[in-house]
Design an enzyme around this catalytic site. Sequence first.
Site, PDB file in Angstrom:
ATOM      1  N   LYS A 208     -90.313 -21.759  20.338  1.00 34.13           N
ATOM      2  CA  LYS A 208     -90.856 -20.517  20.874  1.00 34.13           C
ATOM      3  C   LYS A 208     -90.968 -19.466  19.760  1.00 34.13           C
ATOM      4  CE  LYS A 208     -89.894 -16.780  24.067  1.00 34.13           C
ATOM      5  NZ  LYS A 208     -89.136 -16.248  25.189  1.00 34.13           N
ATOM      6  N   GLU A 214     -82.550 -24.896  12.909  1.00 30.66           N
ATOM      7  CA  GLU A 214     -82.518 -26.358  13.047  1.00 30.66           C
ATOM      8  C   GLU A 214     -83.942 -26.927  13.021  1.00 30.66           C
ATOM      9  OE1 GLU A 214     -80.922 -24.214  14.947  1.00 30.66           O
ATOM     10  OE2 GLU A 214     -78.966 -24.965  15.622  1.00 30.66           O
ATOM     11  N   GLY A 265     -87.131 -19.682  26.837  1.00 31.17           N
ATOM     12  CA  GLY A 265     -87.059 -21.009  26.207  1.00 31.17           C
ATOM     13  C   GLY A 265     -86.675 -22.099  27.191  1.00 31.17           C
ATOM     14  N   ARG A 266     -85.674 -21.831  28.038  1.00 30.11           N
ATOM     15  CA  ARG A 266     -85.207 -22.875  28.965  1.00 30.11           C
ATOM     16  C   ARG A 266     -86.108 -22.988  30.189  1.00 30.11           C
ATOM     17  NH1 ARG A 266     -81.885 -18.782  28.061  1.00 30.11           N
ATOM     18  NH2 ARG A 266     -81.336 -17.319  29.709  1.00 30.11           N
ATOM     19  N   GLU A 351     -76.752 -21.315  30.086  1.00 33.94           N
ATOM     20  CA  GLU A 351     -77.340 -20.301  29.197  1.00 33.94           C
ATOM     21  C   GLU A 351     -77.857 -19.126  30.027  1.00 33.94           C
ATOM     22  OE1 GLU A 351     -79.287 -21.041  25.032  1.00 33.94           O
ATOM     23  OE2 GLU A 351     -80.929 -20.955  26.466  1.00 33.94           O
ATOM     24  N   HIS A 382     -67.182 -45.236  36.762  1.00 31.73           N
ATOM     25  CA  HIS A 382     -66.211 -46.051  36.016  1.00 31.73           C
ATOM     26  C   HIS A 382     -65.639 -45.280  34.837  1.00 31.73           C
ATOM     27  CE1 HIS A 382     -67.057 -49.644  38.365  1.00 31.73           C
ATOM     28  NE2 HIS A 382     -68.281 -49.134  38.452  1.00 31.73           N
ATOM     29  N   LYS A 520     -75.134 -18.236  15.007  1.00 33.52           N
ATOM     30  CA  LYS A 520     -76.273 -18.390  14.084  1.00 33.52           C
ATOM     31  C   LYS A 520     -76.079 -17.507  12.855  1.00 33.52           C
ATOM     32  CE  LYS A 520     -79.804 -18.994  17.713  1.00 33.52           C
ATOM     33  NZ  LYS A 520     -81.019 -18.421  18.266  1.00 33.52           N
TER      34      LYS A 520
HETATM   35  O1  F6P Z   1     -79.991 -21.506  21.652  1.00 32.13           O
HETATM   36  C1  F6P Z   1     -80.731 -20.357  21.830  1.00 32.13           C
HETATM   37  C2  F6P Z   1     -82.161 -20.624  21.977  1.00 32.13           C
HETATM   38  O2  F6P Z   1     -82.776 -19.415  21.766  1.00 32.13           O
HETATM   39  C3  F6P Z   1     -82.550 -21.216  23.333  1.00 32.13           C
HETATM   40  O3  F6P Z   1     -82.604 -20.266  24.314  1.00 32.13           O
HETATM   41  C4  F6P Z   1     -83.864 -21.823  23.001  1.00 32.13           C
HETATM   42  O4  F6P Z   1     -84.305 -22.696  23.990  1.00 32.13           O
HETATM   43  C5  F6P Z   1     -83.521 -22.486  21.695  1.00 32.13           C
HETATM   44  O5  F6P Z   1     -82.674 -21.554  21.038  1.00 32.13           O
HETATM   45  C6  F6P Z   1     -84.685 -22.842  20.812  1.00 32.13           C
HETATM   46  O6  F6P Z   1     -85.448 -21.718  20.485  1.00 32.13           O
HETATM   47  P1  F6P Z   1     -86.899 -21.848  19.908  1.00 32.13           P
HETATM   48  O7  F6P Z   1     -87.752 -22.524  20.917  1.00 32.13           O
HETATM   49  O8  F6P Z   1     -87.326 -20.436  19.632  1.00 32.13           O
HETATM   50  O9  F6P Z   1     -86.821 -22.665  18.644  1.00 32.13           O
END
Ligand code: F6P
Length: 553
Positions: A208, A214, A265-266, A351, A382, A520
């Site tokens: 987003k 990452e 995002g979620r 979240e 199990h 972060k």
């Molecule tokens: O972990 C925080 C967060 O902002 C989530 O809400 C989001 O889904 C994820 O990081 C990834 O964010 P992006 O889509 O901006 O890379």
Amino acid sequence: MTRTRCDSTPAWAQLQTAYQATGQRFDTREAFAQDPARFARFSQEAPYVFADLSKNRIDAATETLLLDLARQSGVEAHRDAMFAGAKINATEQREVWHVLLRNPALAPVNSAQEAPEFIAIEQAKVHATLDAMLAYAETLRADSAITDVVNIGIGGSDLGPQMAVLALDAFATTGKRLHFVSNVDGHELAAKLPQLRPESTVFLIASKTFTTIETMTNAASAKHWFESQGGTDIARHFAALTTNVAAANVFGITTTFGFWDWVGGRYSLWSAIGLPLAVAIGAEGFREFLAGAHAMDEHFRTAPLESNLPVRLGLLDVWYRNFHGFTSRSIAPYHSALRRWPAYLQQLEMESNGKRVDASGEALPFGTSPVLWGEPGTNGQHAYFQMLHQGTDVVPVEFVAVKTPRHALAGHHPMLLANVLAQAQALMVGKRDAAGPPQSDAAPLGGSAPHAVSVRGGKNPDGGGHKHFPGNRPSTFLLLDDLTPASLGALIALQEHRVFVSGSLWGINSFDQWGVELGKVLAKDIEPRLASGDTTGLDGSTAGLLARLRTST
Ligand code: F6P
């Protein structure tokens, strides 16, 4: 729009009284004995989902009070504000409008908050992007030179598409292999790259913000690998799914599909972030997925509260969290294609509602998000179901089962369904151990809270108590006729809205996530210290670990 936090309503006080008077001793078995219509009263049809709530610790009087709680807290007005595009994500001054992503192009949006022109513009953008994204998915599906599609993203840019692609595996009509890389741990991407060839791979960089470290790290490594392996056509082999098209361009990606800051995002699976799913099941399937979610949206928006499934589930969540004191919910999907369902729900609920202050920043005097956890049945049986049946904590379980299998192996599906029914039955009915004294979760000794279960076992190592199942352990049973794009869409939307309801009652902002920021920032500070060894200003533990990580082994 006025929101009243649940604990300032008259219904809250009435629920406290009701809990003390009868709720804490409620026994579901007795409730069934007294009310032959209990199953009908506490089960209901919603679009694509049948829900049985009857094995929960709830009766008609409690549900009436809970519905009062919803009305007095202003849940309906809050819901309507979300659908109307009001900026209910106040800390970020944003609309919460994922429902618009699944609103059919020509369906009207009623809004007192937003001008019709604004809505028309947003709606046009949504459908133009959807059309472009689905056309791209179809082109990719038809491109026989492309064998592998790799989604690089994390959190909402990974969990949703990954869960849905797995869930709808039976509907995958593409020969392409779909991969998901999320972790910054290089083991993940490094294990994937040897399976790929640059000329037959498309990387979808899903973020987003297009700043998530990452994803940016994995995307940079993927691009480096692509170029070092002789790959040349970035426009053909990389696409970005993002609200930050400018950053994607700077990164060197020109094939982009956008979305908007009003999509959390979620909650972004319905946007361009859903592209891997569209590649897997095709444009028509993806539109059915949106239509299933829209059907649930309409149910949530229009059904009376007493027959509104997301409302009933959200109210039950509050009843359990704030009155019974249950701190977690176990998610038990009895369908192996739903194996990422618990992980998906963890982000969605924890979240969204893992908040300690209300929307005005005041510390909350009650608990919010429960811990969600689980594995697909029957594997969980199990592993940890022992604790669900006989542990000291009561953990409500949410089963999901599907009537019709998508395989032809004889005997398996009846066995699976028998197991899910048996687990829900065993949790509720329990089993009296003839060698032991009577025991129950719902009749605590000495006035202790029922969630701190007292097991009146005494000492009897030969069986007294050991083989006893207290029963009265609550569960909800969600049943789909078939796991299809439409039913999955509806099931996800159901969960989004139940999380909305509990968050709304708690008076929190379910749509920000400041809690993930600190880690972060600290990681950015620590990374160069791993190289330099500088531990100035670090706490003793972090400094000690950092030093140990730098010593040669
Ligand atoms: O972990 C925080 C967060 O902002 C989530 O809400 C989001 O889904 C994820 O990081 C990834 O964010 P992006 O889509 O901006 O890379």
